[in-house]
Design a protein around this motif. Structure first.
Motif, PDB file in Angstrom:
ATOM      1  N   LEU A  10      84.968  52.588 107.748  1.00 25.73           N
ATOM      2  CA  LEU A  10      84.059  53.720 107.595  1.00 25.73           C
ATOM      3  C   LEU A  10      82.626  53.249 107.336  1.00 25.73           C
ATOM      4  CD1 LEU A  10      86.097  56.318 105.521  1.00 25.73           C
ATOM      5  CD2 LEU A  10      85.171  56.610 107.809  1.00 25.73           C
ATOM      6  N   THR A  11      82.458  52.204 106.555  1.00 29.33           N
ATOM      7  CA  THR A  11      81.129  51.664 106.263  1.00 29.33           C
ATOM      8  C   THR A  11      80.493  51.140 107.547  1.00 29.33           C
ATOM      9  OG1 THR A  11      81.843  51.082 104.033  1.00 29.33           O
ATOM     10  CG2 THR A  11      79.851  50.033 104.834  1.00 29.33           C
ATOM     11  N   MET A  12      81.280  50.486 108.399  1.00 25.90           N
ATOM     12  CA  MET A  12      80.759  49.965 109.665  1.00 25.90           C
ATOM     13  C   MET A  12      80.327  51.121 110.589  1.00 25.90           C
ATOM     14  SD  MET A  12      83.102  46.544 110.451  1.00 25.90           S
ATOM     15  CE  MET A  12      83.958  47.319 111.723  1.00 25.90           C
ATOM     16  N   PHE A  14      79.322  54.120 109.630  1.00 29.73           N
ATOM     17  CA  PHE A  14      78.092  54.683 109.068  1.00 29.73           C
ATOM     18  C   PHE A  14      76.892  53.778 109.337  1.00 29.73           C
ATOM     19  CE2 PHE A  14      80.770  57.192 105.887  1.00 29.73           C
ATOM     20  CZ  PHE A  14      80.673  58.358 106.623  1.00 29.73           C
ATOM     21  N   CYS A  15      77.098  52.462 109.251  1.00 30.30           N
ATOM     22  CA  CYS A  15      76.008  51.526 109.532  1.00 30.30           C
ATOM     23  C   CYS A  15      75.566  51.629 110.994  1.00 30.30           C
ATOM     24  CB  CYS A  15      76.444  50.088 109.223  1.00 30.30           C
ATOM     25  SG  CYS A  15      76.526  49.745 107.454  1.00 30.30           S
ATOM     26  N   MET A  16      76.488  51.813 111.905  1.00 33.25           N
ATOM     27  CA  MET A  16      76.146  51.983 113.328  1.00 33.25           C
ATOM     28  C   MET A  16      75.336  53.277 113.529  1.00 33.25           C
ATOM     29  SD  MET A  16      77.199  49.377 114.978  1.00 33.25           S
ATOM     30  CE  MET A  16      77.255  49.881 116.656  1.00 33.25           C
ATOM     31  N   ALA A  17      75.741  54.341 112.847  1.00 37.52           N
ATOM     32  CA  ALA A  17      75.018  55.601 112.954  1.00 37.52           C
ATOM     33  C   ALA A  17      73.599  55.451 112.414  1.00 37.52           C
ATOM     34  CB  ALA A  17      75.757  56.707 112.213  1.00 37.52           C
ATOM     35  N   VAL A  18      73.446  54.702 111.302  1.00 30.64           N
ATOM     36  CA  VAL A  18      72.118  54.471 110.736  1.00 30.64           C
ATOM     37  C   VAL A  18      71.270  53.654 111.708  1.00 30.64           C
ATOM     38  CG1 VAL A  18      70.892  53.239 108.898  1.00 30.64           C
ATOM     39  CG2 VAL A  18      72.818  54.720 108.339  1.00 30.64           C
ATOM     40  N   LEU A  19      71.856  52.673 112.375  1.00 36.85           N
ATOM     41  CA  LEU A  19      71.119  51.870 113.358  1.00 36.85           C
ATOM     42  C   LEU A  19      70.644  52.735 114.537  1.00 36.85           C
ATOM     43  CD1 LEU A  19      73.152  48.532 113.495  1.00 36.85           C
ATOM     44  CD2 LEU A  19      70.806  48.862 112.744  1.00 36.85           C
ATOM     45  N   VAL A  20      71.511  53.625 115.017  1.00 33.35           N
ATOM     46  CA  VAL A  20      71.134  54.496 116.137  1.00 33.35           C
ATOM     47  C   VAL A  20      69.985  55.412 115.710  1.00 33.35           C
ATOM     48  CG1 VAL A  20      71.934  56.411 117.582  1.00 33.35           C
ATOM     49  CG2 VAL A  20      73.374  54.396 117.276  1.00 33.35           C
ATOM     50  N   GLN A  21      70.076  56.015 114.535  1.00 32.68           N
ATOM     51  CA  GLN A  21      69.017  56.886 114.043  1.00 32.68           C
ATOM     52  C   GLN A  21      67.725  56.115 113.804  1.00 32.68           C
ATOM     53  OE1 GLN A  21      68.840  60.107 113.906  1.00 32.68           O
ATOM     54  NE2 GLN A  21      70.922  60.371 114.622  1.00 32.68           N
TER      55      GLN A  21
END
Length: 130
Positions: A10-12, A14-21
């Motif tokens: 789940l952390t990975m 969320f980190c991918m979503a933060v990178l895209v944003q």
């Protein structure tokens, strides 16, 4: 599957979503930096100045035109009152004329009335034959 493995997955995500944003935000900031915001502000300034000029013209036009229309309305009311007085005078004169004619007809001898009636009848008969 253990709880730690699920939390890491789940952390990975969320980190991918933060990178895209973050990438999207960097593109937006680059667009603002390149002058899109400046162009937008300049366009808004021009539109605001144009609107102010139009409003000032409307204010001056309405100020002069409304005063002129108010004067015209007052003049029209005065004319209406004057014409009403004139109509009243004309009605009174008409009534006096009608009364005078009625009195004159009443005072005429009946022979003249009969002669006038005969003359009118002859004129009507001649008009029908023609």
């Amino acid at each position: 599957m253990s709880f730690a493995l699920l939390a890491n997955a789940l952390t990975m995500i969320f980190c991918m979503a933060v990178l895209v944003q973050s990438v999207r935000m960097m593109r937006s900031l680059r667009t603002v930096k390149d002058g899109a915001l400046t162009e937008t502000v300049n366009a808004l300034e021009k539109a605001t100045a144009g609107a102010r000029a139009v409003l000032a013209d409307m204010k001056s036009t309405l100020g002069t035109d409304c005063a002129q229309h108010a004067r015209l309305v007052e003049q029209a009311r005065d004319l209406r009152d004057e014409l009403s007085d004139m109509i009243g005078i004309a009605d009174g004169a008409c009534e006096r004329i009608v009364n005078a004619v009625g009195l004159a007809n009443a005072q005429r001898p009946t022979t003249e009335v009969d002669a006038d009636a005969d003359a009118e009848a002859k004129a009507d008969a001649e008009a029908e034959h023609v």
